[in-house]
Scaffold this motif. Structure first.
Motif, mmCIF file in Angstrom:
data_model
loop_
_atom_site.group_PDB
_atom_site.id
_atom_site.type_symbol
_atom_site.label_atom_id
_atom_site.label_comp_id
_atom_site.label_asym_id
_atom_site.label_seq_id
_atom_site.Cartn_x
_atom_site.Cartn_y
_atom_site.Cartn_z
ATOM 1 N N LEU A 86 0.828 -1.201 0.000
ATOM 2 C CA LEU A 86 0.000 0.000 0.000
ATOM 3 C C LEU A 86 0.860 1.249 0.000
ATOM 4 O O LEU A 86 1.832 1.350 0.754
ATOM 5 C CB LEU A 86 -0.892 0.009 1.246
ATOM 6 C CG LEU A 86 -1.709 1.283 1.492
ATOM 7 C CD1 LEU A 86 -2.865 1.389 0.513
ATOM 8 C CD2 LEU A 86 -2.222 1.321 2.930
ATOM 9 N N THR A 87 0.516 2.211 -0.857
ATOM 10 C CA THR A 87 0.964 3.596 -0.707
ATOM 11 C C THR A 87 -0.301 4.426 -0.541
ATOM 12 O O THR A 87 -1.324 4.131 -1.151
ATOM 13 C CB THR A 87 1.787 4.098 -1.904
ATOM 14 O OG1 THR A 87 0.991 4.035 -3.089
ATOM 15 C CG2 THR A 87 3.051 3.279 -2.085
ATOM 16 N N ASP A 88 -0.236 5.452 0.295
ATOM 17 C CA ASP A 88 -1.446 6.194 0.635
ATOM 18 C C ASP A 88 -1.094 7.647 0.907
ATOM 19 O O ASP A 88 0.001 7.952 1.401
ATOM 20 C CB ASP A 88 -2.077 5.566 1.881
ATOM 21 C CG ASP A 88 -3.550 5.902 2.046
ATOM 22 O OD1 ASP A 88 -4.101 6.645 1.216
ATOM 23 O OD2 ASP A 88 -4.149 5.423 3.020
ATOM 24 N N ALA A 89 -2.013 8.530 0.588
ATOM 25 C CA ALA A 89 -1.860 9.957 0.879
ATOM 26 C C ALA A 89 -3.241 10.560 1.042
ATOM 27 O O ALA A 89 -4.227 10.033 0.532
ATOM 28 C CB ALA A 89 -1.109 10.673 -0.237
ATOM 29 N N PHE A 90 -3.315 11.652 1.786
ATOM 30 C CA PHE A 90 -4.565 12.399 1.907
ATOM 31 C C PHE A 90 -4.239 13.832 2.287
ATOM 32 O O PHE A 90 -3.113 14.161 2.655
ATOM 33 C CB PHE A 90 -5.517 11.764 2.937
ATOM 34 C CG PHE A 90 -4.951 11.610 4.320
ATOM 35 C CD1 PHE A 90 -4.898 12.678 5.199
ATOM 36 C CD2 PHE A 90 -4.490 10.374 4.745
ATOM 37 C CE1 PHE A 90 -4.380 12.527 6.480
ATOM 38 C CE2 PHE A 90 -3.975 10.216 6.027
ATOM 39 C CZ PHE A 90 -3.922 11.294 6.893
ATOM 40 N N THR A 91 -5.242 14.710 2.168
ATOM 41 C CA THR A 91 -5.098 16.119 2.533
ATOM 42 C C THR A 91 -5.808 16.358 3.854
ATOM 43 O O THR A 91 -6.919 15.879 4.070
ATOM 44 C CB THR A 91 -5.711 17.018 1.446
ATOM 45 O OG1 THR A 91 -5.055 16.760 0.208
ATOM 46 C CG2 THR A 91 -5.556 18.488 1.805
#
Length: 193
Positions: A51-56
């Protein structure tokens, strides 16, 4: 590597919010990964995905308020062994399904969960990377300090494509493998009220 097209993340709220989300005038992007996950497949075999993940999220958050994280994006990559598990059972792609990816924080308990909607795609040889985008989660801030988000449980609920048209469904619960750095960076400061 072949990329699964249109693996769209649509976050859905599964718990009622305790109050209105705190407004945010500015925003920061928080990143995590790649993180190896061990998934328990239906036959009992463990398989690996990454998993790679990002959010604001906001630049700072007031104490003791609800706040949202938005613009979730990233990817889930099947290991070659996981892809072989699917293809050896007659599957050559996805008809659809859902994926839940959880971001947790001890100093900001989560009150909503994320569910990804998968669009149809077929696989080629080699690892399959499925991208996702969109949605939000809601958290409640602590009273002081800072919040470090961590990648938590990953749930795969997949509707598989088979060339002969017979339906097949797989549900798998995944957890970060031991020794993985699951933290999102940077930390989110809790500012004055």
């Amino acid at each position: 590597m072949r990329t699964a097209r249109g693996f769209t993340l649509a976050l859905v709220t599964t718990a009622a919010l305790a109050g209105a989300a705190a407004p945010a005038g500015a925003s920061t992007t928080f990143h995590a990964g790649p993180i190896a996950y061990a998934c328990q497949f239906p036959d009992g075999s463990p398989q690996t995905v990454t998993l790679t993940d990002a959010f604001t999220g906001p630049d700072t958050v007031a104490p003791d308020v609800n706040f949202r994280t938005t613009n979730v994006s990233g990817s889930v990559t099947l290991s070659p062994a996981a892809l072989t598990w699917f293809t050896s059972r007659g599957s050559d792609g996805l008809l659809g399904g859902r994926v839940a990816a959880f971001a947790e924080a001890a100093n900001a308990p989560r009150s909503s969960t994320a569910a990804a909607t998968i669009t149809p795609d077929t696989w080629g040889a080699g690892p399959v990377a499925a991208g996702f985008t969109g949605g939000q989660q809601t958290h409640h801030s602590g009273t002081s300090g800072s919040i470090t988000f961590t990648a938590g449980q990953l749930v795969l609920m997949l509707s598989l494509h088979r060339p002969d048209g017979t339906p097949a469904f797989v549900t798998s619960v995944c957890h970060p493998e031991d020794g993985q750095d699951t933290a999102f960076t940077p930390a989110l400061p809790i500012g004055p009220a």
